[in-house]
Write an enzyme that holds these catalytic residues in place. Structure first.
Site, PDB file in Angstrom:
ATOM      1  N   GLN A  81      24.558  27.555  29.210  1.00 14.61           N
ATOM      2  CA  GLN A  81      23.782  28.912  28.709  1.00 14.61           C
ATOM      3  C   GLN A  81      24.531  29.931  29.380  1.00 14.61           C
ATOM      4  O   GLN A  81      24.434  31.157  29.093  1.00 14.61           O
ATOM      5  CB  GLN A  81      22.441  28.343  29.318  1.00 14.61           C
ATOM      6  CG  GLN A  81      21.693  30.062  29.219  1.00 14.61           C
ATOM      7  CD  GLN A  81      20.132  29.527  29.523  1.00 14.61           C
ATOM      8  OE1 GLN A  81      19.396  29.130  29.160  1.00 14.61           O
ATOM      9  NE2 GLN A  81      19.793  30.035  30.839  1.00 14.61           N
ATOM     10  N   GLU A  86      43.605  55.162  31.951  1.00 15.19           N
ATOM     11  CA  GLU A  86      43.545  54.070  33.362  1.00 15.19           C
ATOM     12  C   GLU A  86      42.186  53.012  33.212  1.00 15.19           C
ATOM     13  O   GLU A  86      42.393  52.045  33.493  1.00 15.19           O
ATOM     14  CB  GLU A  86      43.207  55.068  34.540  1.00 15.19           C
ATOM     15  CG  GLU A  86      44.275  55.677  34.846  1.00 15.19           C
ATOM     16  CD  GLU A  86      43.791  56.965  35.811  1.00 15.19           C
ATOM     17  OE1 GLU A  86      43.708  56.376  37.072  1.00 15.19           O
ATOM     18  OE2 GLU A  86      43.724  58.002  35.526  1.00 15.19           O
ATOM     19  N   LYS A 114      26.952  33.117  27.629  1.00 12.43           N
ATOM     20  CA  LYS A 114      26.727  34.449  27.035  1.00 12.43           C
ATOM     21  C   LYS A 114      27.314  35.545  27.764  1.00 12.43           C
ATOM     22  O   LYS A 114      27.831  36.248  27.118  1.00 12.43           O
ATOM     23  CB  LYS A 114      25.257  34.508  26.943  1.00 12.43           C
ATOM     24  CG  LYS A 114      24.162  33.353  26.516  1.00 12.43           C
ATOM     25  CD  LYS A 114      24.517  33.212  25.108  1.00 12.43           C
ATOM     26  CE  LYS A 114      23.568  31.830  24.855  1.00 12.43           C
ATOM     27  NZ  LYS A 114      23.779  30.584  25.605  1.00 12.43           N
ATOM     28  N   SER A 134      40.021  66.973  38.230  1.00 11.77           N
ATOM     29  CA  SER A 134      39.546  66.614  39.690  1.00 11.77           C
ATOM     30  C   SER A 134      38.633  67.325  40.169  1.00 11.77           C
ATOM     31  O   SER A 134      38.483  68.719  39.923  1.00 11.77           O
ATOM     32  CB  SER A 134      40.736  66.640  40.347  1.00 11.77           C
ATOM     33  OG  SER A 134      40.466  66.643  41.752  1.00 11.77           O
ATOM     34  N   LYS A 152      44.634  69.500  38.673  1.00  8.67           N
ATOM     35  CA  LYS A 152      44.697  68.278  38.003  1.00  8.67           C
ATOM     36  C   LYS A 152      44.323  67.746  36.591  1.00  8.67           C
ATOM     37  O   LYS A 152      43.365  68.440  36.059  1.00  8.67           O
ATOM     38  CB  LYS A 152      43.958  66.994  39.048  1.00  8.67           C
ATOM     39  CG  LYS A 152      44.535  67.051  40.179  1.00  8.67           C
ATOM     40  CD  LYS A 152      45.904  66.374  40.343  1.00  8.67           C
ATOM     41  CE  LYS A 152      46.121  64.637  39.786  1.00  8.67           C
ATOM     42  NZ  LYS A 152      45.437  63.984  40.974  1.00  8.67           N
ATOM     43  N   ASN A 211      20.165  22.555  21.178  1.00  7.16           N
ATOM     44  CA  ASN A 211      21.649  22.446  21.519  1.00  7.16           C
ATOM     45  C   ASN A 211      22.302  22.617  20.152  1.00  7.16           C
ATOM     46  O   ASN A 211      23.550  23.406  20.459  1.00  7.16           O
ATOM     47  CB  ASN A 211      21.709  21.024  21.923  1.00  7.16           C
ATOM     48  CG  ASN A 211      20.741  20.829  23.152  1.00  7.16           C
ATOM     49  OD1 ASN A 211      20.430  21.467  23.590  1.00  7.16           O
ATOM     50  ND2 ASN A 211      20.782  19.488  23.668  1.00  7.16           N
ATOM     51  N   THR A 229      64.621  48.810  30.993  1.00  8.67           N
ATOM     52  CA  THR A 229      64.309  47.529  31.304  1.00  8.67           C
ATOM     53  C   THR A 229      64.337  47.516  32.652  1.00  8.67           C
ATOM     54  O   THR A 229      65.066  48.402  33.551  1.00  8.67           O
ATOM     55  CB  THR A 229      65.536  46.498  30.912  1.00  8.67           C
ATOM     56  OG1 THR A 229      66.782  46.898  31.728  1.00  8.67           O
ATOM     57  CG2 THR A 229      65.909  46.515  29.432  1.00  8.67           C
ATOM     58  N   HIS A 230      63.452  46.767  33.396  1.00 12.07           N
ATOM     59  CA  HIS A 230      63.074  46.949  35.012  1.00 12.07           C
ATOM     60  C   HIS A 230      62.720  48.206  35.351  1.00 12.07           C
ATOM     61  O   HIS A 230      63.077  48.354  36.465  1.00 12.07           O
ATOM     62  CB  HIS A 230      64.552  46.630  35.957  1.00 12.07           C
ATOM     63  CG  HIS A 230      65.041  45.133  35.562  1.00 12.07           C
ATOM     64  ND1 HIS A 230      65.071  44.152  36.060  1.00 12.07           N
ATOM     65  CD2 HIS A 230      66.154  44.829  34.250  1.00 12.07           C
ATOM     66  CE1 HIS A 230      65.765  43.141  35.280  1.00 12.07           C
ATOM     67  NE2 HIS A 230      66.377  43.753  34.442  1.00 12.07           N
ATOM     68  N   ASN A 239      43.858  63.975  34.616  1.00 13.25           N
ATOM     69  CA  ASN A 239      43.961  62.702  34.691  1.00 13.25           C
ATOM     70  C   ASN A 239      43.932  61.915  33.529  1.00 13.25           C
ATOM     71  O   ASN A 239      42.942  62.296  32.846  1.00 13.25           O
ATOM     72  CB  ASN A 239      43.182  62.359  36.044  1.00 13.25           C
ATOM     73  CG  ASN A 239      43.392  62.941  37.451  1.00 13.25           C
ATOM     74  OD1 ASN A 239      44.493  63.325  37.778  1.00 13.25           O
ATOM     75  ND2 ASN A 239      42.267  63.393  37.830  1.00 13.25           N
TER      76      ASN A 239
END
Ligand code: ARG
Length: 463
Positions: A324, A292, A327, A279, A285, A112, A157-158, A287
């Site tokens: 235990q 991501e 972990k 892709s 593409k 322990n 902002t936003h 990516n």
């Protein structure tokens, strides 16, 4: 075939194969073998110093433990599912090598306090590695902030265009965020760097052990005083995982911005080919998968935090086998955060920012509208009135499909007589930025000052 368990004395039947498979933690805690052996060596040295073991016994055990470490490292001794955990595996091997004297290692100790010790040692290394990775990412950010000094972009902002800012200023915001992460990591260490060893199972031991001696040998700042607390506490892991969660939250925000900025719609950033993928169906593409994935892997770390908080919730004192289960979340959180910090520095080094494109977007919008309001305020108008008039000007522009820069002075006079031809200077994005006077603002001299301060601080920071 399972070994005879070291605790099997009071049992008439051996542990069933099914129960052993279910309860063994060795697949995970084998990662702690170096910490476990370092702890055992310090413990056995102390046992000799306090005359609980003879010097010769202690020496034999230590030599064998060092050999076992080599055997594990080279793969000669395999930590496999036939053992319940890393502690019993090493102890069993020790007894196999040196005979009965090996059985003296565990005097005055329990698994322990042993596991709590191993974890605190592991945490120390993890904090050091994570702090170094955080510092490295900060340095990359500073490098980019210097490299792109002078580049302007829309600030949001936003997620709506708000005011012109310097790209370097935006990058420096992440340096500040990471600095708090660095501090939080160091702060975790303050409480975690204490030795629980000697708490034994929970009540301490009747052997005259010297807890401080072990703590000093292992470079701890002291001991976890209360023996019950020492074996039942997992706050140190929770603090580390919570810190990792905040690091990942920061990285996920940056990752999100890189993803957004790499779109045609934004076009502000170009991540290099080596950190993007194609892709399998759409040939055109490119990516931003690495960014991501950093964003996505944040889920693992938050999951780890929730996992351990839930394991610990309502557990009675002191040690319970539930613990235990700490972990998996520990290794998951540390491993993922380490990996994401590491790749993020690489992604960023290999990202180019498009000044031309960002500045183009600054012109074709209303980002300097606040400057018109501030201009009227400087002419003596209350800010609220100035705000209302500027709002009407913007609305006029939208109606006539034009931008602030296309207005002429006569039109402006229909809104307020206070306008003079110098108002047009304030409509330029770079003037807007240069006009800022407050500390920590986006004004070039303020941004420069921050870059210089950070460079000095980060240069002086040792690994
Ligand atoms: N493998 C255990 C853990 O990680 C070690 C402590 C076990 N103690 C016990 N009394 N069964 O928690």
């Amino acid at each position: 075939m399972s070994h005879q368990a070291l605790w099997s004395g009071r049992f008439k039947e051996p542990l069933s194969e099914i129960a052993l498979n279910f309860s063994s933690s060795i697949d995970l805690d084998k990662q702690l073998y170096e910490e476990d052996i370092a702890g055992s060596i310090a413990h056995v040295e102390m046992l000799a110093a306090t005359h609980i073991l003879t010097a010769a016994e202690s020496r034999r055990i230590r030599t064998a433990l060092k050999n076992i470490e080599k055997e594990i490292h080279s793969g000669k001794f395999k930590l496999t599912g036939e053992f319940e955990d890393v502690h019993l595996a090493i102890e069993q091997r020790l007894i196999q090598k040196v005979g009965a004297v090996g059985g003296k290692l565990h005097t005055g100790r329990s698994r322990n306090d042993q596991i709590a010790l191993d974890e605190r040692l592991y945490l120390r290394t993890a904090v050091k590695e994570l702090s170094n990775l955080v510092t490295h990412l900060q340095r990359v950010l500073i490098y980019k902030a210097e490299r792109y000094f002078g580049a302007l972009m829309p600030g949001y902002t936003h997620l709506q265009r708000a005011q012109p800012i310097m790209l370097s200023h935006h990058l420096l915001a992440y340096v500040s965020m990471l600095e708090r992460d660095f501090e939080r990591l160091r702060d975790c260490l303050k409480r975690a760097n204490k030795s629980p060893l000697g708490a034994a199972a929970l009540a301490g031991t009747s052997f005259p052990i010297d807890r401080m001696k072990v703590a000093k040998k292992l470079h701890f700042d002291g001991i976890v005083e209360n023996s019950i607390d020492a074996v039942s506490d997992r706050d140190y892991l929770l603090e580390l995982i919570a810190t990792c969660s905040i690091v990942m939250m920061h990285l996920s925000r940056f990752a999100e911005e890189l993803v957004l900025w790499s779109t045609k719609e934004f076009g502000f950033a170009h991540i290099s080919d080596s950190y993007t993928t194609g892709s399998s169906i759409m040939p055109q593409k490119k990516n931003p998968d690495m960014a991501e994935l950093v964003r996505g892997k944040t889920g693992r770390v938050y999951g780890a935090l929730m996992n351990l908080l839930t394991v610990m919730k309502a557990l009675p004192l002191s040690y319970n086998r539930d613990m235990q289960e700490d972990k998996l979340p520990l290794f998951e959180a540390v491993g993922t955060t380490r990996q994401c910090l590491f790749i993020f520095s690489h992604i960023l080094v290999h990202t180019k920012f498009d000044r031309v494109r960002m500045e183009e977007e600054l012109r074709n919008d209303f980002l300097t509208a606040t400057e018109i309001a501030d201009y009227l305020v400087r002419k003596g108008m209350p800010f609220r009135d100035a705000h209302a008039i500027t709002g009407k000007i913007v609305s006029y522009c939208i109606e006539h499909r034009m931008f602030l820069g296309n207005l002429d002075i006569d039109t402006l006079h229909t809104f307020s007589k206070s306008f003079e031809p110098d108002v047009f200077d304030y409509l330029l994005p770079h003037t807007s930025v240069e006009q800022k006077k407050s500390a920590g603002s986006t004004a070039p001299h303020e941004v420069k000052r921050q870059i210089v301060r950070w460079s000095r601080l980060l240069k002086a920071r040792k690994a």
